[in-house]
Design an enzyme around this catalytic site. Structure first.
Site, PDB file in Angstrom:
ATOM      1  N   ARG A 244     -11.448  -0.033   6.112  1.00 26.08           N
ATOM      2  CA  ARG A 244     -10.329   0.072   7.052  1.00 26.08           C
ATOM      3  C   ARG A 244     -10.645   0.936   8.272  1.00 26.08           C
ATOM      4  O   ARG A 244      -9.766   1.611   8.820  1.00 26.08           O
ATOM      5  CB  ARG A 244      -9.090   0.668   6.370  1.00 26.08           C
ATOM      6  CG  ARG A 244      -8.398  -0.254   5.425  1.00 26.08           C
ATOM      7  CD  ARG A 244      -7.839  -1.476   6.157  1.00 26.08           C
ATOM      8  NE  ARG A 244      -6.917  -2.191   5.313  1.00 26.08           N
ATOM      9  CZ  ARG A 244      -7.288  -3.047   4.382  1.00 26.08           C
ATOM     10  NH1 ARG A 244      -8.570  -3.303   4.196  1.00 26.08           N
ATOM     11  NH2 ARG A 244      -6.383  -3.657   3.641  1.00 26.08           N
TER      12      ARG A 244
ATOM     13  N   GLU B  48      -2.600   5.048   6.524  1.00 24.73           N
ATOM     14  CA  GLU B  48      -3.466   4.046   7.125  1.00 24.73           C
ATOM     15  C   GLU B  48      -2.811   3.587   8.430  1.00 24.73           C
ATOM     16  O   GLU B  48      -3.466   3.243   9.405  1.00 24.73           O
ATOM     17  CB  GLU B  48      -3.587   2.867   6.147  1.00 24.73           C
ATOM     18  CG  GLU B  48      -4.711   1.917   6.442  1.00 24.73           C
ATOM     19  CD  GLU B  48      -4.250   0.481   6.554  1.00 24.73           C
ATOM     20  OE1 GLU B  48      -4.751  -0.201   7.459  1.00 24.73           O
ATOM     21  OE2 GLU B  48      -3.399   0.054   5.759  1.00 24.73           O
TER      22      GLU B  48
ATOM     23  N   SER C 111       0.357  -1.963   4.004  1.00 27.35           N
ATOM     24  CA  SER C 111       0.009  -0.733   3.277  1.00 27.35           C
ATOM     25  C   SER C 111       0.184   0.478   4.185  1.00 27.35           C
ATOM     26  O   SER C 111      -0.397   0.520   5.264  1.00 27.35           O
ATOM     27  CB  SER C 111      -1.451  -0.764   2.837  1.00 27.35           C
ATOM     28  OG  SER C 111      -1.712  -1.889   2.043  1.00 27.35           O
TER      29      SER C 111
END
Ligand code: EPU
Length: 337
Positions: free
Chosen positions: A164, A333, A238
Site C-alpha cells: 500500500r 491507510e 479499509s
C-alpha cells in the site's frame, strides 16, 4: 482558466463529508494541468491532487488548491501474441478500465475489480486485493514534476512499491503528478486464485471453466457482500493498514486468542486489522452518523451527516482501544487532511 473558489468537496470524497477547498480546478489535458500549476506557482498555498477521493478524509476545509485530474484515454502501446502494453490516462476511472481490458482480452487486472478510484491514483498506494497488487502488472508511469513542469518516466523499479505504498507516497510525496500509467497485461489468461476467499467462492467451479471474467465477477460479488458502496454509505474502504508484528509477539497473542489469524511475511506476521477491531467490540458500532460497518470492521462509515473531525475522533478511539487490548498500534491507510 477554470479555477473555482470555495468549492464544496462533498461529491469529491467517497466519505461524502462536507469540507470546502479554497481553490479548485478540474483539468482534462496535460496542457491545462501545466496552466493551473503556473497559476499556483509563487502563491504560498498548499496544492493537492485528487482523483475520485476514495482514500481521503477531509478533517477540515482545505486552505489551498485542489486539482481534480480528469485526463482520459486508453491506448495500446505494443502487442505481441501473448502480451499487451496498455496505457491509460490518470483520470480514467479504475473499475471501468478493468472491465474494458477484460472485454478486449487483456488479462491480469481481474482480481483488482471494483476498487474505487482512478488509474492515476492507483500507483500512489499500490492498490491491492485478492492476492494481486498493482505492482505485479505495472510497466511504467509518466508523471509531471510540479517544480519544473517536466515529464518523467518511472519504471516499475523506480516506483519503489511496497504494501500500500510507493515512492509517490514517501520520498517523492507531493512532488509529481501521475498523468498516465502503462500496464503489462497478458492476452492469455494467467489466473491468480491463491487468496482464500476467492478460492472458496470458486470452489464448485471446475478449474478449466474458470475464466478471467468469472474471477472478476466473483471478486465483485465478494466485495459487494462485505464492502459498502460509497454512493450508498460514505466510506473509504479499509481505514487502517493491516499491522505486522514479530513472530514471538504473534505466538504470545495466539496463545491468548487461538483464533487469531496471521499471514507470515518474512520474519514478521501480518494480522488483519479487521479482526483486532472486531475483537475489541467495534464491529457495527454507531454513534450519531459515524460508525463501523456491520459487515466489515475495517471500514469506517458516514451514515449521512458525519463530519471529518467526528470520523477522525472515532478512528482515534479505535486505535486506543486496540492498543490497550492487544498492544498493537494501528495506522490509518486513509489520508487524513
Ligand atoms: N476479518 C474480521 N472481521 C471482519 C472482517 C475481516 O475478523 O469484520 C478478518 C477475517 O479473519 C478475514 C481477514 O480479516 O479473513 C481478512 O479480511 P479481508 O479478506 O476482508 O481483507 P482485509 O485484510 O480486511 C485487505 C485490503 C482490502 C482488500 C482485501 C482483499 C488492506 C488494508 N485492506 O483487507 O483493501 O480488498 O484485503 O484483498 O490491506 C482497501 O485498501 O481499501 C481495501 C478494501
Amino acid at each position: 482558466m477554470p479555477i473555482q473558489a470555495n468549492v464544496d468537496l462533498h461529491h469529491f470524497n467517497t466519505f461524502h463529508v462536507s469540507a470546502r477547498s479554497r481553490w479548485f480546478a478540474e483539468v482534462a489535458t496535460v496542457e491545462a494541468l501545466r496552466e493551473v500549476l503556473a497559476w499556483h506557482k509563487g502563491k504560498d498555498i498548499p496544492l493537492m491532487l485528487l482523483g475520485q477521493g476514495s482514500n481521503i478524509l477531509f478533517r477540515e476545509n482545505y486552505p489551498g488548491l485542489i486539482i481534480e485530474l480528469a485526463i482520459k484515454g486508453i491506448t495500446v502501446q505494443q502487442s505481441t501474441e501473448s502480451s499487451v502494453l496498455v496505457q491509460a490516462m490518470g483520470g480514467e476511472i479504475w473499475h471501468p478500465f478493468v472491465t474494458h481490458c477484460l472485454k478486449q482480452g487483456w488479462y491480469g487486472l481481474e482480481n483488482l475489480s471494483l476498487i474505487p478510484g482512478t488509474v492515476g491514483a492507483a500507483p500512489v498506494q499500490n492498490i491491492g486485493a485478492y492476492g494481486v497488487e498493482l505492482k505485479d502488472l505495472l510497466h511504467e508511469v509518466q508523471a509531471l514534476e510540479i517544480a519544473s513542469g517536466n515529464m518523467k518516466t518511472f519504471t516499475n523499479d523506480d516506483c519503489g512499491f511496497s504494501y500500500r505504498s510507493s515512492v509517490f507516497k514517501e520520498d517523492l510525496r507531493e512532488q509529481y503528478i501521475i498523468t498516465d500509467v502503462t500496464f503489462s497485461l497478458s492476452s492469455k489468461p494467467r489466473l491468480n486464485l491463491e487468496y482464500p476467499a476467492l478460492q472458496q467462492a470458486l470452489s464448485d467451479v471446475p478449474r478449466e471453466s474458470i475464466t478471467p471474467q468469472l474471477v472478476s465477477d466473483k471478486v465483485c460479488e465478494i466485495r459487494r457482500s462485505k464492502l459498502p458502496d460509497p454512493d450508498m454509505l460514505g466510506n473509504a474502504g479499509s481505514f487502517f493498514w493491516n499491522p505486522r508484528i514479530g513472530q514471538d509477539r504473534f505466538a504470545e497473542l495466539k496463545a491468548l486468542y487461538p483464533d487469531l489469524p496471521g499471514y507470515a511475511e518474512g520474519n514478521s506476521v501480518k494480522i488483519p486489522a479487521a479482526w483486532l477491531i472486531e475483537k475489541a467490540g467495534w464491529k457495527g458500532y454507531r454513534d450519531g452518523d459515524v460508525g463501523v460497518h456491520e459487515r466489515h470492521a475495517l471500514v469506517l462509515v458516514n451514515h449521512g451527516g458525519a463530519t471529518g473531525a467526528e470520523l477522525v475522533a472515532l478512528s482515534e478511539r479505535i486505535q486506543a482501544s486496540v492498543a490497550e487490548k492487544f498492544g498493537i498500534q494501528l495506522w490509518p491507510e486513509v489520508r487524513i487532511v
